[in-house]
Every structure is written in structure tokens, then in C-alpha cells.
Design a protein around this motif. Structure first.
Motif, PDB file in Angstrom:
ATOM      1  N   GLN A 164       0.327  -1.718  -0.037  1.00 58.43           N
ATOM      2  CA  GLN A 164       0.297   0.040  -0.385  1.00 58.43           C
ATOM      3  C   GLN A 164       0.693   0.954   0.116  1.00 58.43           C
ATOM      4  N   GLU A 165       1.941   1.201   0.615  1.00 60.40           N
ATOM      5  CA  GLU A 165       2.696   2.439   0.460  1.00 60.40           C
ATOM      6  C   GLU A 165       3.412   2.609  -0.270  1.00 60.40           C
ATOM      7  N   GLY A 166       3.806   1.862  -1.795  1.00 57.30           N
ATOM      8  CA  GLY A 166       4.456   2.061  -2.282  1.00 57.30           C
ATOM      9  C   GLY A 166       4.417   3.528  -3.273  1.00 57.30           C
ATOM     10  N   ALA A 167       5.840   3.948  -3.742  1.00 62.66           N
ATOM     11  CA  ALA A 167       5.652   5.390  -3.809  1.00 62.66           C
ATOM     12  C   ALA A 167       4.739   5.967  -5.142  1.00 62.66           C
ATOM     13  N   THR A 176      -1.645  -9.271  -5.774  1.00 58.53           N
ATOM     14  CA  THR A 176      -1.523  -8.122  -6.128  1.00 58.53           C
ATOM     15  C   THR A 176      -2.209  -6.911  -5.628  1.00 58.53           C
ATOM     16  N   PHE A 177      -1.570  -5.701  -5.661  1.00 61.36           N
ATOM     17  CA  PHE A 177      -2.226  -4.536  -4.957  1.00 61.36           C
ATOM     18  C   PHE A 177      -2.160  -2.914  -5.816  1.00 61.36           C
ATOM     19  N   ASP A 178      -4.019  -3.032  -5.851  1.00 61.68           N
ATOM     20  CA  ASP A 178      -4.188  -1.865  -6.982  1.00 61.68           C
ATOM     21  C   ASP A 178      -3.916  -1.303  -6.400  1.00 61.68           C
ATOM     22  N   PRO A 179      -3.360   0.498  -6.464  1.00 58.07           N
ATOM     23  CA  PRO A 179      -3.958   1.571  -5.595  1.00 58.07           C
ATOM     24  C   PRO A 179      -4.943   2.733  -5.944  1.00 58.07           C
ATOM     25  N   GLU A 189      -7.940   0.266  -5.195  1.00 60.15           N
ATOM     26  CA  GLU A 189      -7.147  -0.137  -3.303  1.00 60.15           C
ATOM     27  C   GLU A 189      -7.167  -1.591  -3.288  1.00 60.15           C
ATOM     28  N   THR A 190      -7.249  -2.446  -4.329  1.00 57.77           N
ATOM     29  CA  THR A 190      -8.255  -4.018  -4.078  1.00 57.77           C
ATOM     30  C   THR A 190      -6.149  -4.519  -3.773  1.00 57.77           C
ATOM     31  N   TYR A 191      -6.635  -5.700  -2.989  1.00 57.12           N
ATOM     32  CA  TYR A 191      -5.951  -6.739  -3.132  1.00 57.12           C
ATOM     33  C   TYR A 191      -6.469  -8.231  -4.186  1.00 57.12           C
ATOM     34  N   THR A 192      -5.635  -8.721  -5.088  1.00 54.85           N
ATOM     35  CA  THR A 192      -5.713  -9.739  -5.290  1.00 54.85           C
ATOM     36  C   THR A 192      -5.348 -11.184  -5.053  1.00 54.85           C
ATOM     37  N   LEU A 193      -5.075 -12.070  -4.884  1.00 52.63           N
ATOM     38  CA  LEU A 193      -4.444 -12.999  -4.306  1.00 52.63           C
ATOM     39  C   LEU A 193      -5.000 -14.311  -5.595  1.00 52.63           C
ATOM     40  N   GLU A 194      -4.537 -14.718  -5.913  1.00 48.86           N
ATOM     41  CA  GLU A 194      -3.926 -15.848  -6.932  1.00 48.86           C
ATOM     42  C   GLU A 194      -3.281 -16.799  -6.368  1.00 48.86           C
ATOM     43  N   VAL A 196      -1.347 -21.016  -6.534  1.00 50.70           N
ATOM     44  CA  VAL A 196      -0.779 -20.958  -7.976  1.00 50.70           C
ATOM     45  C   VAL A 196      -1.199 -22.092  -8.304  1.00 50.70           C
ATOM     46  N   VAL A 197      -1.765 -23.099  -7.467  1.00 47.61           N
ATOM     47  CA  VAL A 197      -2.229 -24.932  -7.875  1.00 47.61           C
ATOM     48  C   VAL A 197      -3.575 -25.026  -8.705  1.00 47.61           C
ATOM     49  N   SER A 198      -4.599 -23.856  -8.062  1.00 43.84           N
ATOM     50  CA  SER A 198      -5.577 -23.905  -8.455  1.00 43.84           C
ATOM     51  C   SER A 198      -6.377 -22.527  -9.468  1.00 43.84           C
ATOM     52  N   HIS A 199      -4.977 -21.858  -9.542  1.00 44.92           N
ATOM     53  CA  HIS A 199      -4.946 -20.378 -10.424  1.00 44.92           C
ATOM     54  C   HIS A 199      -6.474 -19.561  -9.766  1.00 44.92           C
ATOM     55  N   GLN A 200      -7.115 -20.224  -8.433  1.00 51.14           N
ATOM     56  CA  GLN A 200      -7.983 -18.986  -8.687  1.00 51.14           C
ATOM     57  C   GLN A 200      -8.380 -17.456  -8.335  1.00 51.14           C
ATOM     58  N   GLN A 201      -8.819 -16.872  -8.361  1.00 53.45           N
ATOM     59  CA  GLN A 201      -8.732 -15.063  -7.829  1.00 53.45           C
ATOM     60  C   GLN A 201      -9.415 -15.049  -6.730  1.00 53.45           C
ATOM     61  N   PHE A 202      -8.782 -13.942  -6.199  1.00 55.56           N
ATOM     62  CA  PHE A 202      -9.908 -13.813  -4.532  1.00 55.56           C
ATOM     63  C   PHE A 202      -9.268 -12.037  -4.770  1.00 55.56           C
ATOM     64  N   GLU A 203     -10.278 -11.312  -5.023  1.00 54.79           N
ATOM     65  CA  GLU A 203     -10.292  -9.672  -4.940  1.00 54.79           C
ATOM     66  C   GLU A 203     -10.806  -9.628  -3.231  1.00 54.79           C
ATOM     67  N   PHE A 204     -10.103  -8.172  -3.334  1.00 51.49           N
ATOM     68  CA  PHE A 204     -10.013  -8.193  -1.177  1.00 51.49           C
ATOM     69  C   PHE A 204     -10.262  -6.797  -1.214  1.00 51.49           C
ATOM     70  N   ASP A 205     -10.970  -6.082  -0.664  1.00 51.54           N
ATOM     71  CA  ASP A 205     -11.024  -4.162  -0.036  1.00 51.54           C
ATOM     72  C   ASP A 205     -10.892  -4.060   1.060  1.00 51.54           C
ATOM     73  N   ASP A 206      -9.564  -5.247   1.949  1.00 58.69           N
ATOM     74  CA  ASP A 206     -10.434  -5.247   2.893  1.00 58.69           C
ATOM     75  C   ASP A 206      -8.642  -6.039   3.517  1.00 58.69           C
ATOM     76  N   ILE A 207      -7.892  -5.507   4.253  1.00 55.51           N
ATOM     77  CA  ILE A 207      -6.103  -5.818   4.022  1.00 55.51           C
ATOM     78  C   ILE A 207      -6.529  -6.929   5.149  1.00 55.51           C
ATOM     79  N   ASP A 208      -7.039  -7.395   6.126  1.00 54.28           N
ATOM     80  CA  ASP A 208      -7.393  -7.994   7.437  1.00 54.28           C
ATOM     81  C   ASP A 208      -8.252  -9.048   6.561  1.00 54.28           C
ATOM     82  N   LEU A 209      -8.975  -9.138   5.616  1.00 54.78           N
ATOM     83  CA  LEU A 209      -9.184 -10.545   4.963  1.00 54.78           C
ATOM     84  C   LEU A 209      -8.827 -10.934   3.953  1.00 54.78           C
TER      85      LEU A 209
END
Length: 80
Positions: free
Chosen positions: A17-20, A40-43, A46-51, A53-66
């Protein structure tokens, strides 16, 4: 006492998040030298995307805790 894995994950996500710049940040998460996921984090959105590796499933989060909890679960998965 063992260090908290969850705190370490959150620190890595916060660093993204703190990338310049407005560039998309990316981090790989491994367990025992085996890559389990890439986040990946898209500033702009403001969302995180988790992929996973094994299943190639992607999950998107707008909450850092989740996002951190999902990464923790992925790394702690005992199905290996």
C-alpha cells in the motif's frame, strides 16, 4: 515465543500500500520454498487480488484483514 505469521503477512501487505507510485505492487507467498500464491495490490482501486498457484483461482479483497486471513489459510493449508 514464535513470531506471528499473520503480523508478517499484514506487514507485507501494508508495504504494498505504501509504494511511492501508482504502480501495481506484487508479492509472492511461499511455504517451505514452494510458491503458494501471488498477491497484487492496485492502488487505483485499493484492492488486493490473491491468485492461488495450484488452482489459479483468484480472490479480490478491499480489506487488508480479509486478504491477510486468506493468505494465512493458504499458507497453513495442511492438505500438502
Amino acid at each position: 515465543m514464535k513470531s506471528s505469521q499473520l503480523v508478517a503477512i499484514i506487514k507485507r501487505l501494508e508495504a504494498m500500500q505504501e509504494g511511492a507510485d501508482d504502480e501495481v505492487q506484487s508479492r509472492r507467498f511461499e511455504k517451505d520454498g514452494v510458491e503458494k500464491g501471488e498477491v497484487t495490490f492496485d492502488p487505483k482501486t485499493e484492492t488486493y487480488t490473491l491468485e492461488e498457484v495450484v488452482s489459479h483461482q483468484q480472490f479480490e479483497f478491499d480489506d487488508i484483514d480479509l486478504a491477510a486471513m486468506e493468505i494465512y489459510d493458504l499458507l497453513d493449508d495442511s492438505e500438502d
